[in-house]
Design an enzyme around this catalytic site. Structure first.
Site, mmCIF file in Angstrom:
data_model
loop_
_atom_site.group_PDB
_atom_site.id
_atom_site.type_symbol
_atom_site.label_atom_id
_atom_site.label_comp_id
_atom_site.label_asym_id
_atom_site.label_seq_id
_atom_site.Cartn_x
_atom_site.Cartn_y
_atom_site.Cartn_z
ATOM 1 C CG HIS A 1 53.829 77.794 97.237
ATOM 2 N ND1 HIS A 1 53.245 76.756 96.529
ATOM 3 C CD2 HIS A 1 53.177 78.924 96.852
ATOM 4 C CE1 HIS A 1 52.279 77.239 95.753
ATOM 5 N NE2 HIS A 1 52.215 78.553 95.934
ATOM 6 N NE ARG B 1 58.949 84.098 87.798
ATOM 7 C CZ ARG B 1 57.829 83.889 88.484
ATOM 8 N NH1 ARG B 1 56.667 83.927 87.877
ATOM 9 N NH2 ARG B 1 57.867 83.659 89.772
ATOM 10 C CG ASP C 1 43.798 79.631 97.680
ATOM 11 O OD1 ASP C 1 42.696 79.826 97.144
ATOM 12 O OD2 ASP C 1 44.857 80.170 97.294
ATOM 13 N NE ARG D 1 47.751 75.057 91.633
ATOM 14 C CZ ARG D 1 47.965 75.891 92.638
ATOM 15 N NH1 ARG D 1 47.982 77.199 92.442
ATOM 16 N NH2 ARG D 1 48.138 75.419 93.846
ATOM 17 C CE1 TYR E 1 50.916 83.478 85.203
ATOM 18 C CE2 TYR E 1 51.727 84.780 87.037
ATOM 19 C CZ TYR E 1 51.966 84.018 85.909
ATOM 20 O OH TYR E 1 53.251 83.789 85.508
ATOM 21 C CE LYS F 1 45.429 80.961 93.735
ATOM 22 N NZ LYS F 1 46.200 79.972 94.504
ATOM 23 C CB THR G 1 38.465 79.967 100.544
ATOM 24 O OG1 THR G 1 38.711 80.685 99.327
ATOM 25 C CG2 THR G 1 39.672 80.024 101.452
ATOM 26 C CB THR H 1 51.044 77.130 99.156
ATOM 27 O OG1 THR H 1 49.944 77.570 98.376
ATOM 28 C CG2 THR H 1 51.093 75.618 99.161
ATOM 29 C CD GLU I 1 54.516 73.923 95.986
ATOM 30 O OE1 GLU I 1 53.401 74.109 96.512
ATOM 31 O OE2 GLU I 1 55.586 74.204 96.552
HETATM 32 CA CA CA Z 1 46.927 80.629 98.156
#
Ligand code: CA
Length: 418
Positions: A132, A141, A230, A234, A241, A250, A254, A346, A360
């Site tokens: 992940h 990146r 979770d 995005r 972040y 987040k 949950t 994850t 992903e």
């Molecule tokens: Ca998480």
């Protein structure tokens, strides 16, 4: 260890999630009874609050089950956990002389509502799956800089919100939030358009700690495990972040599965973390196998449609175990409490089909995946996401119960005033 046979006949089927070997801990209610503690056995829930009231459990320190959560049992420690398990196995085993006393306290599982099984003290989430972290890092990146320089040395985590934790079945509302504007223009406040899941396991801390603990001590503190989703926005996450990690992305919800599967029930499925790419400092090294072989899958069901399994993976893919995460959590002297919940991070496998998030699976939204005759990049309104997990033993199965939630359309702009 083979199947432990029970006089509750449904518990003896080799593929039933709740054999006598499992005995997971939950909280249930019926139309006539307020929430109380129960243990799943076959197609039933055993009302252990009632068993304790009637003096059938003989637990040291009782009463521990006169409250609608398992925290008092958890805090009582491993000797009490073992005593309870031994006693329940004696009561429910094939040939038990106490069937007549126990039978009236079995409630059909399809007649009960399930609640959060424990009071969540605090919630920490980690970023400890190698695949992940590599996938997400590559998207953001490039593959050369995918893993941050600390990643192979500590399980990276952030402090989440205990208030966000809900039990399986609770609807989840698509959140609003601030997202990056186009071409560095002013940001926008809008409903999340990239709402996602993260397939995780949650470790439930049983006994508290003061000061640093070893990995072996941390392992012994863990009462059990749940499935954990979770939910992650995005687009909100991408804007907010840096530099302190996820925050509002987040915090919507949950979801956890309704049964705590105890560490004892998982013992036969222990397995080691993968080989280290660089050696860990001694205080984070595993003294023995502390991950578990738990087969995991994610289903996505469009509103009114059929379910498509979008991911299959295994908890054993994690680079760090919950015991290593918990030990790391305490290194500063951070006290840990009964009811603390640790998200694994994850869980993605090495293949495309084993990725644990839509981020992903759809590679940042660029590669839609097939779902029930259509496609998905991120979650659409009305979609139901379901996590499942199971361990395959010698003639039996250890199940967790579904961890599910349907995503509801967002409300109108929460700041709009007539
Ligand atoms: Ca998480």
């Amino acid at each position: 260890m083979p199947l432990l046979r029970s006089w509750v006949e449904s518990a003896n089927a080799p593929d039933h999630p709740f054999p006598l070997n499992n005995l997971p801990c939950g909280v249930f209610s019926t139309p006539d009874e307020d929430p109380r503690c129960g243990v799943a056995i076959g197609d039933f829930v055993l009302d252990v609050t009632a068993l304790e009231e009637e003096g059938l459990l003989e637990l040291p320190g009782a009463p521990l089950l006169d409250v609608p959560f398992w925290n008092e049992v958890m805090e009582a420690g491993p000797e009490v956990w073992a005593a309870l398990r031994t006693r329940l196995i004696a009561l429910l085993a094939e040939g038990s002389g106490e069937k007549a006393a126990v039978g009236p306290h079995l409630v059909a599982r399809d007649k009960v509502a399930l609640h959060l099984p424990f009071l969540v003290s605090e919630y920490t989430d980690f970023y400890a799956g190698r695949n992940h972290a590599f996938n997400v890092g590559t998207m953001f990146r490039g593959p050369e800089n995918a893993l941050p320089p600390n990643w192979l040395h500590i399980p990276i985590g952030y402090n989440g919100r205990a208030s966000s934790v809900v039990v399986s079945g609770t609807p989840v509302r698509r959140p609003w939030g601030q997202v990056k504007g186009p071409d560095h223009a002013v940001p926008a406040f809008q409903p999340s358009r990239r709402f996602d899941i993260e397939l995780e396991m949650g470790a439930v801390v049983g006994t508290p700690s003061q000061g640093p603990v070893t990995v072996a001590e941390a392992d012994a503190m863990i009462f059990g495990y749940v499935l954990l989703n979770d939910w992650s926005a995005r687009d909100i996450q991408a804007w907010e972040y840096q530099p302190l990690g996820p925050f509002q992305a987040k915090a919507t919800a949950t979801t956890i599965s309704p049964w705590i599967v105890t560490r004892t029930a998982l013992e036969p499925f222990r397995t080691s973390t993968p080989p280290r790419e660089v050696p860990l400092l001694p205080h984070l090294q595993e003294p023995g196998p502390m991950l578990y072989d738990i087969a995991l899958e994610v289903g996505l069901t469009p509103d009114g449609g059929r379910e498509t399994i979008i991911s299959r993976t295994n908890y054993a893919e994690m680079y760090y175990s919950a015991a290593q995460q918990l030990a790391h959590h305490t290194t500063s002297g951070c006290p840990m409490n009964t009811g603390d919940l640790l998200g694994s991070g994850t869980i993605s496998g090495p293949t495309r089909e084993s990725r644990g998030s839509l981020l992903e699976l759809s590679w940042g939204g660029k590669e839609p995946i097939p779902v029930d005759g259509g496609t998905r990049t991120f979650i659409e309104d009305g979609d139901t996401l379901t996590l499942r997990g199971q361990c395959k033993g010698d003639g039996y199965t250890i199940g967790f119960g579904d961890c599910t939630g349907q995503v509801q359309a967002t409300l109108e702009d929460p700041y709009a005033r007539a």
